[in-house]
Scaffold this active site. Sequence first.
Site, mmCIF file in Angstrom:
data_model
loop_
_atom_site.group_PDB
_atom_site.id
_atom_site.type_symbol
_atom_site.label_atom_id
_atom_site.label_comp_id
_atom_site.label_asym_id
_atom_site.label_seq_id
_atom_site.Cartn_x
_atom_site.Cartn_y
_atom_site.Cartn_z
ATOM 1 N N GLU A 1 36.887 -1.639 10.840
ATOM 2 C CA GLU A 1 35.414 -1.638 10.783
ATOM 3 C C GLU A 1 34.948 -2.954 11.389
ATOM 4 O O GLU A 1 35.488 -4.004 11.096
ATOM 5 C CB GLU A 1 34.925 -1.518 9.335
ATOM 6 C CG GLU A 1 35.393 -2.657 8.460
ATOM 7 C CD GLU A 1 34.845 -2.629 7.035
ATOM 8 O OE1 GLU A 1 34.018 -1.773 6.715
ATOM 9 O OE2 GLU A 1 35.279 -3.483 6.259
ATOM 10 N N LYS B 1 51.428 13.552 28.744
ATOM 11 C CA LYS B 1 52.869 13.682 28.494
ATOM 12 C C LYS B 1 53.066 14.747 27.422
ATOM 13 O O LYS B 1 52.485 15.809 27.479
ATOM 14 C CB LYS B 1 53.434 12.327 28.082
ATOM 15 C CG LYS B 1 53.537 11.393 29.288
ATOM 16 C CD LYS B 1 54.334 10.185 28.924
ATOM 17 C CE LYS B 1 54.487 9.290 30.147
ATOM 18 N NZ LYS B 1 54.955 7.969 29.718
ATOM 19 N N ARG C 1 29.344 -9.458 -7.148
ATOM 20 C CA ARG C 1 28.999 -10.558 -6.243
ATOM 21 C C ARG C 1 27.823 -11.271 -6.886
ATOM 22 O O ARG C 1 26.997 -10.646 -7.544
ATOM 23 C CB ARG C 1 28.657 -10.012 -4.863
ATOM 24 C CG ARG C 1 29.819 -9.148 -4.333
ATOM 25 C CD ARG C 1 29.749 -8.854 -2.869
ATOM 26 N NE ARG C 1 30.610 -7.722 -2.539
ATOM 27 C CZ ARG C 1 31.839 -7.816 -2.025
ATOM 28 N NH1 ARG C 1 32.363 -8.992 -1.757
ATOM 29 N NH2 ARG C 1 32.533 -6.746 -1.750
ATOM 30 N N ASP D 1 42.277 -6.875 2.375
ATOM 31 C CA ASP D 1 42.215 -7.224 3.804
ATOM 32 C C ASP D 1 43.379 -8.086 4.318
ATOM 33 O O ASP D 1 43.578 -8.175 5.529
ATOM 34 C CB ASP D 1 40.915 -7.986 4.105
ATOM 35 C CG ASP D 1 39.674 -7.130 3.906
ATOM 36 O OD1 ASP D 1 39.816 -5.891 3.888
ATOM 37 O OD2 ASP D 1 38.574 -7.686 3.763
HETATM 38 P P1 ATP Z 1 36.406 -9.428 -0.323
HETATM 39 O O1 ATP Z 1 37.362 -10.132 0.603
HETATM 40 O O2 ATP Z 1 37.018 -8.258 -0.959
HETATM 41 O O3 ATP Z 1 35.056 -9.170 0.286
HETATM 42 P P2 ATP Z 1 35.380 -11.870 -1.445
HETATM 43 O O4 ATP Z 1 35.881 -12.698 -2.560
HETATM 44 O O5 ATP Z 1 35.480 -12.440 -0.073
HETATM 45 O O6 ATP Z 1 36.104 -10.449 -1.551
HETATM 46 P P3 ATP Z 1 32.500 -12.252 -1.406
HETATM 47 O O7 ATP Z 1 31.391 -11.323 -1.715
HETATM 48 O O8 ATP Z 1 32.515 -12.885 -0.063
HETATM 49 O O9 ATP Z 1 33.850 -11.461 -1.734
HETATM 50 O O10 ATP Z 1 32.459 -13.450 -2.482
HETATM 51 C C1 ATP Z 1 32.463 -13.169 -3.874
HETATM 52 C C2 ATP Z 1 31.570 -14.125 -4.592
HETATM 53 O O11 ATP Z 1 32.049 -15.477 -4.424
HETATM 54 C C3 ATP Z 1 30.122 -14.194 -4.097
HETATM 55 O O12 ATP Z 1 29.310 -13.156 -4.610
HETATM 56 C C4 ATP Z 1 29.670 -15.539 -4.635
HETATM 57 O O13 ATP Z 1 29.320 -15.465 -5.997
HETATM 58 C C5 ATP Z 1 30.953 -16.376 -4.494
HETATM 59 N N1 ATP Z 1 30.843 -17.160 -3.270
HETATM 60 C C6 ATP Z 1 31.098 -16.774 -1.995
HETATM 61 N N2 ATP Z 1 30.809 -17.753 -1.115
HETATM 62 C C7 ATP Z 1 30.328 -18.788 -1.853
HETATM 63 C C8 ATP Z 1 29.831 -20.088 -1.539
HETATM 64 N N3 ATP Z 1 29.765 -20.524 -0.277
HETATM 65 N N4 ATP Z 1 29.426 -20.873 -2.563
HETATM 66 C C9 ATP Z 1 29.503 -20.455 -3.835
HETATM 67 N N5 ATP Z 1 29.946 -19.236 -4.201
HETATM 68 C C10 ATP Z 1 30.353 -18.417 -3.221
#
Ligand code: ATP
Length: 326
Positions: free
Chosen positions: A226, A215, A75, A131
Amino acid sequence: MAAIKCIGILTSGGDAPGMNAAIRAVTRTAIYNGYTVKGVMRGYKGLVANEIVDFGSQSVSNIIQQGGTILKTARSEEFKTPEGRRTAYDNMQAHGIDALVVIGGDGSITGACIFADEYNIPIVGLPGTIDNDLGGTDATIGYDTALNTIVEAVDKLRDTATSHERLFFVEVMGHTAGYLALNGAIASGAEAAIIPEMETEVDQLGALIDQGFRKSKNSAIVLVAENPASGGAMGLAERVKKEFPQFDARVTILGHIQRGGSPTAIDRIIASRMGEAAIEALMEGQRNVMIGIQNGQIVYVPFPKAVSHTKTIDRASIDLVRILSI
Ligand code: ATP
């Protein structure tokens, strides 16, 4: 717009089984069609940190059966800032990357949408998350494997629940989406599913379980998505124990085992089909779309729709858990 010559690929957010199969399909379809491929390590974090490597056909050998992601995932808070994205863009330019394939969940697709708009870069997304919470697609890469992991675990818990005549609350992932809990409940024959899309009435749940116990049943299993709002399985179990002290209730949190493991055949196939479709989409001039599957057919889902959180839980599935648990 100049013709695309080099395509970068990254995995981002939570890992999901089948991401490797998708990386393989994207890489090989791109090479088959004459493109150069670069692998970006650690998602957007690696794009900002310039962790970019050349990818050939052999870079993706022998990975279709492996869980996790060979590109690693992370992330990145930096990528959420305009400065971070500027650095990411500069690194892409320096490596000659003209287009990106992003494999990840809703956060990753949201990031892709913002980045694509800001720098006019062709980006295609692939739904990689256990998910199944992305819009415009019936399935996401990793969901089927996670569901199978849940079913296997619940089958084992049923043995001990039956022997001790206990009630088990089993917490599964999916804090904003109840697909894993609901379909996990159907597939494992659980007595109830508690999902974020529905209000949970403890007395209703208690009555349902009580009825089951009175039953023929001597055990009960409730799958709980969660959810900080409900307090997850632990919070729910506490509330039920307070109201119905007659139950010998236990909690099992499945946690990160749901993310791991060799992908199922279904996940490998959708990852392979979606990976191929990502390159075809770029060749057709598509941009800022996520590849989805609807009724078995590949579809292009505009990024805003993919992350709109408008996908609804099928009411019939909720009813099915209730009907089959009598
Ligand atoms: P999971 O569904 O498994 O949690 P995800 O892709 O939703 O995966 P996130 O941690 O929400 O996981 O997002 C991954 C990365 O995407 C973030 O660490 C960030 O770098 C980028 N990201 C998320 N939201 C934004 C945003 N609003 N603007 C720019 N980058 C973003």
